[in-house]
Design an enzyme around this catalytic site. Structure first.
Site, PDB file in Angstrom:
ATOM      1  N   ASP A   1      30.199  14.266  26.679  1.00 26.35           N
ATOM      2  CA  ASP A   1      31.399  15.093  26.446  1.00 26.35           C
ATOM      3  C   ASP A   1      31.222  16.105  25.323  1.00 26.35           C
ATOM      4  O   ASP A   1      32.182  16.474  24.638  1.00 26.35           O
ATOM      5  CB  ASP A   1      32.624  14.202  26.144  1.00 26.35           C
TER       6      ASP A   1
ATOM      7  N   LYS B   1      29.002  20.256  27.628  1.00 18.86           N
ATOM      8  CA  LYS B   1      27.907  20.729  28.488  1.00 18.86           C
ATOM      9  C   LYS B   1      28.422  21.632  29.597  1.00 18.86           C
ATOM     10  O   LYS B   1      27.816  22.653  29.918  1.00 18.86           O
ATOM     11  CB  LYS B   1      27.158  19.533  29.112  1.00 18.86           C
TER      12      LYS B   1
ATOM     13  N   GLY C   1      32.182  14.149  33.617  1.00 23.33           N
ATOM     14  CA  GLY C   1      33.337  15.035  33.767  1.00 23.33           C
ATOM     15  C   GLY C   1      33.041  16.266  32.938  1.00 23.33           C
ATOM     16  O   GLY C   1      33.045  16.191  31.712  1.00 23.33           O
ATOM     17  N   HIS C   2      32.700  17.363  33.595  1.00 23.77           N
ATOM     18  CA  HIS C   2      32.301  18.584  32.891  1.00 23.77           C
ATOM     19  C   HIS C   2      33.386  19.638  33.080  1.00 23.77           C
ATOM     20  O   HIS C   2      33.662  20.063  34.197  1.00 23.77           O
ATOM     21  CB  HIS C   2      30.949  19.078  33.425  1.00 23.77           C
TER      22      HIS C   2
ATOM     23  N   GLN D   1      26.109  12.973  30.714  1.00 22.24           N
ATOM     24  CA  GLN D   1      26.150  12.010  29.595  1.00 22.24           C
ATOM     25  C   GLN D   1      25.410  12.600  28.395  1.00 22.24           C
ATOM     26  O   GLN D   1      25.402  13.809  28.244  1.00 22.24           O
ATOM     27  CB  GLN D   1      25.559  10.652  30.027  1.00 22.24           C
TER      28      GLN D   1
HETATM   29  P1  GDP Z   1      30.985  17.663  28.938  1.00 26.10           P
HETATM   30  O1  GDP Z   1      31.114  16.365  29.629  1.00 26.10           O
HETATM   31  O2  GDP Z   1      29.859  17.680  27.953  1.00 26.10           O
HETATM   32  O3  GDP Z   1      30.922  18.829  29.878  1.00 26.10           O
HETATM   33  O4  GDP Z   1      32.310  17.845  28.077  1.00 26.10           O
HETATM   34  P2  GDP Z   1      33.829  17.550  28.579  1.00 26.10           P
HETATM   35  O5  GDP Z   1      34.234  18.617  29.496  1.00 26.10           O
HETATM   36  O6  GDP Z   1      33.944  16.140  29.046  1.00 26.10           O
HETATM   37  O7  GDP Z   1      34.600  17.606  27.192  1.00 26.10           O
HETATM   38  C1  GDP Z   1      34.595  18.743  26.402  1.00 26.10           C
HETATM   39  C2  GDP Z   1      36.044  19.204  26.246  1.00 26.10           C
HETATM   40  O8  GDP Z   1      36.123  20.138  25.202  1.00 26.10           O
HETATM   41  C3  GDP Z   1      36.580  19.933  27.461  1.00 26.10           C
HETATM   42  O9  GDP Z   1      37.955  19.695  27.560  1.00 26.10           O
HETATM   43  C4  GDP Z   1      36.314  21.397  27.136  1.00 26.10           C
HETATM   44  O10 GDP Z   1      37.213  22.263  27.807  1.00 26.10           O
HETATM   45  C5  GDP Z   1      36.561  21.395  25.665  1.00 26.10           C
HETATM   46  N1  GDP Z   1      35.790  22.378  24.893  1.00 26.10           N
HETATM   47  C6  GDP Z   1      34.511  22.796  25.065  1.00 26.10           C
HETATM   48  N2  GDP Z   1      34.153  23.618  24.059  1.00 26.10           N
HETATM   49  C7  GDP Z   1      35.216  23.719  23.249  1.00 26.10           C
HETATM   50  C8  GDP Z   1      35.463  24.395  22.000  1.00 26.10           C
HETATM   51  O11 GDP Z   1      34.603  25.066  21.447  1.00 26.10           O
HETATM   52  N3  GDP Z   1      36.693  24.231  21.442  1.00 26.10           N
HETATM   53  C9  GDP Z   1      37.661  23.480  22.017  1.00 26.10           C
HETATM   54  N4  GDP Z   1      38.824  23.370  21.400  1.00 26.10           N
HETATM   55  N5  GDP Z   1      37.473  22.840  23.179  1.00 26.10           N
HETATM   56  C10 GDP Z   1      36.273  22.947  23.771  1.00 26.10           C
HETATM   57  P1  IMO Z   2      29.668  13.457  30.634  1.00 22.64           P
HETATM   58  O1  IMO Z   2      28.587  13.978  31.554  1.00 22.64           O
HETATM   59  C1  IMO Z   2      31.022  10.243  28.050  1.00 22.64           C
HETATM   60  C2  IMO Z   2      29.980   6.160  29.247  1.00 22.64           C
HETATM   61  C3  IMO Z   2      31.100   5.243  29.658  1.00 22.64           C
HETATM   62  C4  IMO Z   2      30.528   3.909  29.207  1.00 22.64           C
HETATM   63  C5  IMO Z   2      29.038   4.056  29.514  1.00 22.64           C
HETATM   64  C6  IMO Z   2      28.610   3.447  30.835  1.00 22.64           C
HETATM   65  O2  IMO Z   2      31.021  13.944  30.963  1.00 22.64           O
HETATM   66  O3  IMO Z   2      29.272  13.668  29.208  1.00 22.64           O
HETATM   67  P2  IMO Z   2      28.954   4.184  33.365  1.00 22.64           P
HETATM   68  O4  IMO Z   2      30.194   4.349  34.173  1.00 22.64           O
HETATM   69  O5  IMO Z   2      28.114   5.415  33.280  1.00 22.64           O
HETATM   70  O6  IMO Z   2      28.146   2.997  33.765  1.00 22.64           O
HETATM   71  O7  IMO Z   2      29.494   3.862  31.867  1.00 22.64           O
HETATM   72  O8  IMO Z   2      28.787   5.455  29.539  1.00 22.64           O
HETATM   73  N1  IMO Z   2      29.926   7.442  29.998  1.00 22.64           N
HETATM   74  C7  IMO Z   2      30.278   8.621  29.481  1.00 22.64           C
HETATM   75  N2  IMO Z   2      30.808   8.932  28.277  1.00 22.64           N
HETATM   76  N3  IMO Z   2      30.719  11.218  28.924  1.00 22.64           N
HETATM   77  C8  IMO Z   2      30.164  10.929  30.116  1.00 22.64           C
HETATM   78  O9  IMO Z   2      29.708  11.879  30.956  1.00 22.64           O
HETATM   79  C9  IMO Z   2      29.955   9.575  30.466  1.00 22.64           C
HETATM   80  N4  IMO Z   2      29.461   8.945  31.542  1.00 22.64           N
HETATM   81  C10 IMO Z   2      29.440   7.644  31.239  1.00 22.64           C
HETATM   82  O10 IMO Z   2      32.296   5.555  29.005  1.00 22.64           O
HETATM   83  O11 IMO Z   2      30.645   3.783  27.817  1.00 22.64           O
HETATM   84 MG    MG Z   3      32.560  14.888  30.005  1.00 22.75          MG
END
Ligand code: GDP
Ligand code: IMO
Ligand code: MG
Length: 429
Positions: free
Chosen positions: A12, A15, A39-40, A222
Site C-alpha cells: 500500500d 504503487k 488493491g492498487h 504487496q
Molecule cells: P498500492 O497498493 O501500493 O497501490 O497503494 P494503495 O492504493 O493500496 O494505497 C495508497 C493510497 O494512498 C491510495 O488511496 C492512493 O490513492 C493514496 N495516495 C497515493 N499517493 C498519495 C499521496 O501522495 N498523497 C495522498 N494523500 N494519497 C496518496
Molecule cells: P498491495 O499490492 C498490504 C497482507 C495481508 C496479510 C498478509 C497475508 O495493495 O500493496 P494474503 O491474503 O496475501 O495471504 O495476506 O499480507 N497483504 C497486503 N497488505 N497491501 C497488499 O497489497 C497486501 N496483500 C496482502 O493484510 O497481512
Molecule cells: Mg494496496
C-alpha cells in the site's frame, strides 16, 4: 529501458499511483506475483479506480497489460474487474495477456484459508481471505490448476480428475455443506469461455515485445517486508514481492530489468498481523490513519500506522537493488510540528542497524528515533519542487541519505497530477 516498480515497505505504498503515472513511458505493464489481495488505487481527475489483478497501466489506451505466470487468479474477480473498468469507460479489449501458467484460485481455496486462519486463533496472519495462500500451496504441492488447463473442462479430462481430487480433499477437511466437483468444473468452463482469448504463453509474448523494442514496466504487488522469503515470516504473503519475483513470475531474464524503483510512503503502514516496530497507538496513529485515509483498498480494514522506518527501507533497498525511490503521501505529514524517523533498533543493550527479518526478534526491537521539524506550509497538491517547504525537502533529503539512493518522485496527493518528478533519466524517457 525496462523498470520494476515495487513496494519497499509492507504494501500500500502507492504503487498503483506511481505505475499509472509512469505507464505512458512504456508499452507494456506486467504483474508478476500476488493476486487480488492487492488493491492498487489510481485517481484521475476526480475519478477513482482500484485495480486488484489487472495492471495499473490499463487506464492508458495504448498500453498492453500482462498478468504473469507467478500470479494466482480468481477468475470471477478478474472478470468483475474487467466489467468494473468497462462501467468506468475503460475497455480492456485485446490489451490483456494472461499467462497460461498462472494458477487459478479455486472456490475451495477461500474455504481452506478461512479454516486455517480460524485454527491459528491468536496466531492468525490476518490475511485478505482471498484464497491466495492455499492457491500457492497447491502450486508448490503440484496439485494446482493452471489457467491453460481449463482448455479441457470435460468431465472425463485430466482437469476433471484434479478438480475431483481437490474438492474431495476440501470436503474431508471442512464440515457442513459439501462442494460438488461437477459444479466447480462447470463454473470453470463458463469462465474459460469468457477469458480464453486473453490466455497465452506470456513469457514468449514478452520476449517478442522486447525484441520489437517495446519497453516494459514490471508492477509489484504487496511489498518487500511481506515477501514469503525475505519478509517478516510467517506474517507475510505467499509470493515473492521482491525483485526476483519479476524473473520467475514472468519468465524474463534478470538482464530484462534495467532499473528498480522502490515506492515508500513518507511514514509506515501495515494491514494484518505481525511486528511493526514504529507503530503508533492512540491519537498519533489515528491522526495518520485519518489524514492518510489508511483503510485497505481490498478489504477496507484500518491500516496500522507508524513513523517512517529507515532500517526496514535500507533492507528493501538491499534486497531489491533499488536504484531510486518514489516517496508518496508527503502531504499526510502536513501540519505536524515534529516528525520522527526510525534510524536503528534497540534490542536490549544492542543497537541494530540491519533489519532482522525474523519476526520474533523484530517484535522485541524498540525503534531509535531521530526528530525532524515539521513544515511551515502545506505540501498538498504541490507539483513543483520549488513550492515545497524547506523542511519537507530536508525530510526527503534525510530519507535519501538513510536509503543511500535518490528520491526521484515525490507525491503530494492521490491524483496523477499531484506529483513532482525530480530526475527523469532514472525513469526512462
Ligand atoms: P498500492 O497498493 O501500493 O497501490 O497503494 P494503495 O492504493 O493500496 O494505497 C495508497 C493510497 O494512498 C491510495 O488511496 C492512493 O490513492 C493514496 N495516495 C497515493 N499517493 C498519495 C499521496 O501522495 N498523497 C495522498 N494523500 N494519497 C496518496
Ligand atoms: P498491495 O499490492 C498490504 C497482507 C495481508 C496479510 C498478509 C497475508 O495493495 O500493496 P494474503 O491474503 O496475501 O495471504 O495476506 O499480507 N497483504 C497486503 N497488505 N497491501 C497488499 O497489497 C497486501 N496483500 C496482502 O493484510 O497481512
Ligand atoms: Mg494496496
Amino acid at each position: 529501458m525496462n523498470l520494476a516498480v515495487l513496494g519497499a515497505q509492507w504494501g500500500d505504498e502507492g504503487k498503483g499511483k506511481v505505475v499509472d503515472l509512469l505507464a505512458p513511458r512504456f508499452s507494456v505493464v506486467a504483474r508478476y506475483q500476488g493476486g487480488h489481495n492487492a488493491g492498487h488505487t489510481v485517481h484521475v481527475s476526480g475519478q477513482k479506480f482500484v485495480l486488484h489483478l489487472i495492471p495499473s497501466g490499463i487506464l492508458h489506451p495504448e498500453i498492453t497489460c500482462v498478468i504473469g505466470n507467478g500470479t494466482v487468479i480468481d477468475l470471477d474477480a478478474l472478470l468483475s474487474e474487467v466489467e468494473m473498468l468497462a462501467s468506468l469507460g475503460i475497455e480492456v479489449g485485446d490489451r490483456l495477456r494472461i499467462s497460461n501458467n498462472a494458477h487459478v484460485i479455486m472456490p475451495y481455496h477461500r474455504d481452506i484459508e478461512l479454516l486455517a486462519e480460524a485454527r491459528r486463533g491468536e496466531r492468525k496472519i490476518g490475511t485478505t481471505s482471498r484464497g491466495i495462500g492455499p492457491a500457492y500451496e497447491d502450486k508448490i504441492g503440484r496439485r494446482g490448476i493452471r489457467i491453460g488447463d481449463l482448455v479441457d473442462c470435460s468431465e472425463t479430462g485430466a482437469l476433471a480428475g484434479i478438480v475431483r481430487e481437490n474438492v474431495a480433499a476440501r470436503n474431508r477437511l471442512i464440515s457442513g455443506a459439501a462442494m460438488d466437483w461437477k459444479v466447480v468444473l462447470a463454473q470453470l468452463a463458463v469462465s474459460w469461455e469468457r477469458l480464453s482469448g486473453w490466455v497465452t504463453d506470456s513469457s514468449l509474448w514478452l520476449a517478442r515485445a522486447r525484441q520489437a523494442g517495446q519497453a516494459i514496466l514490471f508492477e509489484g504487488a504487496q511489498g518487500a517486508l511481506l515477501d514469503i522469503d525475505h519478509g517478516t515470516f510467517p506474517y507475510v504473503t505467499s509470493s515473492n514481492a521482491t525483485v526476483g519475483g519479476v524473473c520467475t513470475g514472468l519468465g524474463v531474464p534478470p538482464s530484462a530489468i534495467d532499473r528498480v524503483l522502490g515506492v515508500v510512503k513518507a511514514y509506515t503502514t501495515r494491514v494484518g498481523e505481525g511486528p511493526l516496530p514504529t507503530e503508533l497507538s492512540g491519537s498519533s496513529g489515528d491522526r495518520l490513519r485519518e489524514s492518510g485515509q489508511e483503510y485497505g483498498a481490498s478489504t477496507g480494514r484500518p491500516r496500522r500506522c507508524g513513523w517512517f522506518d529507515a532500517v526496514a527501507m535500507r533492507y528493501a533497498v538491499r534486497l531489491n537493488g533499488i536504484d531510486a525511490l518514489a516517496v508518496t503521501k508527503l502531504d499526510v505529514l502536513d501540519g505536524l510540528k515534529e516528525i520522527q524517523v526510525c534510524t536503528a533498533y534497540r534490542k536490549g543493550s544492542e543497537l541494530l542497524h540491519d533489519f532482522p527479518a525474523d519476526s520474533v526478534v523484530l517484535a522485541s526491537c524498540e525503534p531509535v528515533y531521530e526528530t525532524l521539524p515539521g513544515w511551515s506550509w502545506l505540501t498538498e497538491g504541490v507539483q513543483r519542487e520549488e513550492a515545497l517547504p524547506p523542511e519537507a525537502l530536508a525530510y526527503v533529503a534525510r530519507l535519501e541519505e538513510l536509503a543511500g539512493v535518490p528520491a526521484v518522485i515525490l507525491s503530494t496527493g492521490s491524483d496523477r497530477i499531484d506529483t513532482i518528478f525530480r530526475d527523469n533519466e532514472i525513469l526512462g524517457r
